[in-house]
Structures are given as C-alpha cells and as structure tokens.
Design an enzyme around this catalytic site. Sequence first.
Site, PDB file in Angstrom:
ATOM      1  N   CYS A 134      -1.887   4.514   3.229  1.00 56.85           N
ATOM      2  CA  CYS A 134      -0.680   4.221   2.446  1.00 56.85           C
ATOM      3  C   CYS A 134      -0.953   4.385   0.959  1.00 56.85           C
ATOM      4  CB  CYS A 134      -0.191   2.818   2.757  1.00 56.85           C
ATOM      5  SG  CYS A 134       1.268   2.372   1.786  1.00 56.85           S
ATOM      6  N   CYS A 137       0.763   1.869  -1.294  1.00 57.05           N
ATOM      7  CA  CYS A 137       0.209   0.504  -1.261  1.00 57.05           C
ATOM      8  C   CYS A 137      -1.107   0.446  -2.032  1.00 57.05           C
ATOM      9  CB  CYS A 137      -0.095   0.045   0.165  1.00 57.05           C
ATOM     10  SG  CYS A 137       1.144   0.433   1.385  1.00 57.05           S
ATOM     11  N   ASP A 138      -1.957   1.442  -1.868  1.00 56.36           N
ATOM     12  CA  ASP A 138      -3.346   1.316  -2.320  1.00 56.36           C
ATOM     13  C   ASP A 138      -3.747   2.267  -3.447  1.00 56.36           C
ATOM     14  OD1 ASP A 138      -3.721  -0.631  -0.364  1.00 56.36           O
ATOM     15  OD2 ASP A 138      -4.146   0.873   1.171  1.00 56.36           O
TER      16      ASP A 138
END
Length: 315
Positions: A134, A137-138
């Site tokens: 992701c 997200c990261d």
Amino acid sequence: MIETQDTVILGSGCSGLTAAIYTGRAGLKPLVLEGHEPGGQLSITTLVENFPGWPEGIQGPELIENMKKQAAKFGATFQLAHLVAVDLSQRPIKLKTTAGEIHTRTLIIASGASARWLGLPSEQALIGHGVSSCATCDGFFFRGKPIAVVGGGDSAMEEALFLTRFASKVTLLHRRDAFRASKIMLERALAHPNIELRANTVVDEVLGVEEKEVKGLKLRDVKSGETCTLDVDGLFLGIGHKPNAKMFAGQLDTDEEGYIRTSNNVFTTHNGVVVPGVFASGDVQDRRYRQAITAAGTGCMAALEVEKYLEEHGR
Ligand code: NAP
C-alpha cells in the site's frame, strides 16, 4: 432472540456501499459489515480519474467517505466486524461474525479482493518492516530513500508514480517486457525521471530478515539467469489482488482463481443451482473488469435483486 435483518452486506468498498445506498433507499435498513479492510481498495488509493461525474478526479478515500455518508442518510448501519463462519443452507442465514451472531433473510457478498504477495519467506517476514502493498499507507516512511515496486499493471504504475513524491528513486521491476498497464499509465511512469524500469526481472529474496528491515533485493534476470543485488530500503507489491471468498468454499461455486461465479451478474450458485437470497457483487466476483464503476454497478444490481427477492419471499 436474535432479530432477523432484511439484508446484510459483507464489505464496505465501492460495491458494498452502493448496495447499501440502494437497499437503504428501499427502506431495508441494510447492515454493513465493514470487513478486514474498511472502505476497500478505493480507501487506499489516490486520485481516481475515471469515476464518472468527477472531471478533475476525486481522491479515493473522499469518494468512499461520500458513499458511506450517502448510505447512512438512507438508514444503513455499519459494524466494524468481519465474517468468521456462515451456513448458507439455512434460512434465515446465520452469520458468525467478530461482533457476534447475525441472522438475515438476504446476503450481499461484496467482500472484494486483497493484495497479492510474491510468497517469498523473506518478503513475508518483512511485511511492515519495509515490505508493503500500500503505497498511500506506507510511502511516507521512505522519504529520500530508494525503493522498488513489483508489477506491470496499472496498480504498479500508480504505486510507482505516487512513491516518487517520497522516494529518492523508484525501480520498477517487472517479470516480462510486455505490460498489462494501460498506455496512459505506462507512459506516465516511464517518462518520470525518478522511475527506472527493469523488465524481465524477478525478486528472489528480500535482504534484511535478520536486521528486521529491508536492506536490498536479490534480483534475477529471467532471460539471462544473471543475479544481482539492488540497494533499496523498501519493496512495494503492485501485483494484483485475490478475491476474499475463502469462507464460502464448498458452499458457492468459484472459478479456478477463487472468484465467486455468478449468473446474470450477481446470482450466486452452488453446483450450478442458484442459491436463493445470496448475491455477490464487485471484485469478489469480477476477475475481468475490476473497476470502481463496475463494482458500483453490480452493487446496485445485487441491491435490486434483494428487493425483488424480499417482495417475492416476504420480509
Ligand atoms: P493486473 O492488471 O492483473 O496486473 C498485475 C501485474 O502483476 C501483472 O503485470 C503481473 O505480471 C504481475 N504479477 C502478478 N503476479 C506476479 C508475481 N507472482 N510475480 C511478479 N509479478 C506478478 O492487476 P492490477 O495492476 O492490480 O490492475 C487490476 C485492475 O484494476 C485492472 O483492470 C486495472 O486497469 C485496474 N486499475 C486501474 C487503475 C487506474 O486506472 N488508475 C489503478 C489500479 C488498477 P504479468 O503481466 O506477467 O502477468
């Protein structure tokens, strides 16, 4: 005594929320189980440019939040829970969930699809320690660092492009030299000065298991067989998704990749016979299109079939 719901929707992505808007508007008070990944794939994507009605595009999480508000406006309720077990042979259908037992006359399975992994032991050991599926997200954790993205489809192009905001360099690794990605996405990625493509290349090992952080990748050229080490701090997988339909094994027909088979778009079957009151919509049953708009479309169809089923069989 457990109250019997008219309809329960498994999954809170684009398809489940569309089904919730329609069944809510029909007065059926749908209960949405939000599942393992609330909001589904759109909630971890960035700009959505191809959802009709948004000429400038819309951020995936905003689109999902809007759908959720719209469903709630029509009486949908949401529970942060997921399915543990189900027996589709009984009516009402009894669902065992992480929030307890739920009974329902009809079920819409909109549980979507989750990211695929390469399956290497070193990759699995380093998930959350530099290995991710992701980018939104990261990506932030890799500011100023070199990273790699695996895949040759739109997801990989999108991830690679997004990660250029943070990473010092993005190496795109693809196992072939032909791409599934759409022309526009591929051209954008390849034209980016901070993205370098390595075609015909696979990851044999993620280095850094002992240190508990990604220290590099062991790569192999599939044509020459030559191996080398790539110095990166992060590895992102953009290699597609697998349907979340495992809990229906043996109770619903699935194809060889595990997607729920449907007839007339959303009717589920078991041994070729329609399972009454159980419908599937979105990516869990769509291996061909897998678009937000098609997920929404089948979510709408499933909702209309639920309405029809309840009219015919009584609420
Ligand atoms: P995809 O099109 O199925 O592409 C998956 C890619 O991963 C392929 O290049 C595949 O390689 C590679 N791959 C699969 N397993 C692998 C493995 N074990 N090792 C190495 N490589 C592996 O999946 P996707 O990119 O997630 O796209 C899915 C759908 O969503 C598509 O319809 C796409 O258009 C859509 N989508 C659209 C957007 C957008 O428009 N912004 C963004 C994301 C996704 P091979 O080619 O060799 O099989």
